[in-house]
Design an enzyme around this catalytic site. Structure first.
Site, short mmCIF file in Angstrom:
data_model
loop_
_atom_site.label_atom_id
_atom_site.label_comp_id
_atom_site.label_asym_id
_atom_site.label_seq_id
_atom_site.Cartn_x
_atom_site.Cartn_y
_atom_site.Cartn_z
N GLN A 136 0.80 -1.23 0.00
CA GLN A 136 0.00 0.00 0.00
C GLN A 136 0.83 1.28 0.00
OE1 GLN A 136 -0.36 -2.57 2.27
NE2 GLN A 136 -2.46 -2.68 3.01
N ASP A 144 -2.22 -10.82 3.71
CA ASP A 144 -1.39 -10.97 4.90
C ASP A 144 -1.32 -12.45 5.30
OD1 ASP A 144 -1.29 -8.20 4.86
OD2 ASP A 144 -2.90 -8.00 6.34
#
Length: 327
Positions: free
Chosen positions: A172, A257
């Site tokens: 990100q 994740d």
């Protein structure tokens, strides 16, 4: 292998919109966009990229060192992480800011609109990884995941100085980093993690071709959503591992994740990249079926069945060091 996970630690506010964002976006009005979505559900969950990955690693039997910055409101969250096998000795507590907040709306097509307030994460750049390594067990790998940009650059520099292998996961934060910073973050990484869009953005930011990226990293792992995972190394043909089929998607938050946690747990046991990707995809499928990034339980018997169904009985054997004898 001891793994240190650096990056964001946050509280997730997850909302569900019972429609499609695309139905409410007028092409000729995008320059004056002003929308409010009435959502059906709000879930407040524990999150943050580093914390999510550390949670998954802890569930798979490793004891990862979590490195990041939080606020004084972290106490209950810290107990939770410790109960799930995470060493929080690398966490800095701010006395001025609250723990970071992630606010996200997901539509029925699993598209997301999100905002992230950094809060205490602004102080992550004050953490000295060199000091942590000096007083703690030396890690065999440091994952540098999305964080305050100054922290990401500082941790990467510390890994080079200490000669500790590191994995780069800018994801990100690629939107906040300039070309020189991205090149600094990925050069020399043993592992580079991106999704498909981030892979294109990384090439745009750095000005490098695919081959130039592969010349400065060990192995580049690109998640492709339902298309699975692509594993690339210089001088080798790309390897694509298919995703694990999922009957229903509950919430895509934290799926990447979970993949990283499964993959790195295998790497921590010196397991090859193909098998590591199998475990990463299996754990990702579990999280995809749950709401929230840390609401699942690691059931290695179930993970074994998932790997076997998706990739065949022969795929289980190489993962015995992670899955064998655990339930």
């Amino acid at each position: 292998m001891r793994i240190a996970v650096t990056g964001s630690i946050a509280t997730d506010h997850l909302m569900v919109f019972p429609g499609r964002f695309a139905d409410h976006l007028l092409p000729d009005q995008l320059a004056h966009l002003s929308l409010s979505f009435l959502v059906d559900r709000l879930e407040v969950r524990r999150g943050g990229v580093a914390a999510n990955i550390a949670f998954g690693l802890g569930g798979l039997g490793l004891t990862p060192l979590l490195v990041g910055a939080v606020g004084a409101d972290f106490a209950e969250y810290e107990v939770w992480l410790k109960e799930h096998g995470v060493d929080t000795g690398g966490v800095r507590v701010s006395h001025e800011r609250q723990t970071a907040r992630f606010m996200c709306i997901t539509d029925e097509d699993a598209n997301q609109i999100a905002a992230f307030h950094t809060g205490a994460m602004e102080e992550a750049g004050d953490i000295d990884l060199r000091h942590l390594v000096a007083v703690d067990e030396r890690p065999g790998l440091v994952l540098v995941s999305p964080d305050d940009p100054s922290a990401m650059l500082r941790h990467t520099a510390a890994c080079r100085e200490l000669d500790v292998p590191f994995a780069a996961d800018p994801s990100q934060q690629l939107a906040r980093l300039d070309g020189g910073q991205v090149r600094e973050l990925v050069t020399g990484a043993t592992w580079l993690f991106t999704n498909e869009y981030e892979a294109a953005l990384l090439r745009e930011r750095t000005g490098w071709s695919r081959d130039q990226v592969l010349a400065v990293v060990g192995t580049w792992i690109t998640t492709l959503g339902a298309g699975g995972v692509r594993v690339e190394s210089a001088g080798r043909a790309p390897l694509t591992v298919p995703a694990v089929p999922v009957a229903e998607t509950a919430d895509p938050t934290g799926v990447g994740d979970a993949f990283r946690a499964g993959f790195l747990a295998a790497v921590g046991h010196d397991i090859d990249a193909r098998s590591a990707a199998h475990l990463g995809c299996a754990l990702a499928s579990v999280v995809l079926a749950a709401v929230g990034s840390q609401t699942y339980e690691v059931d290695t018997a179930e993970l074994t069945r998932i790997v076997e169904r998706a990739y065949g009985h022969g795929a289980v054997g190489p993962l015995a060091a992670v899955l064998g004898g655990r339930s």
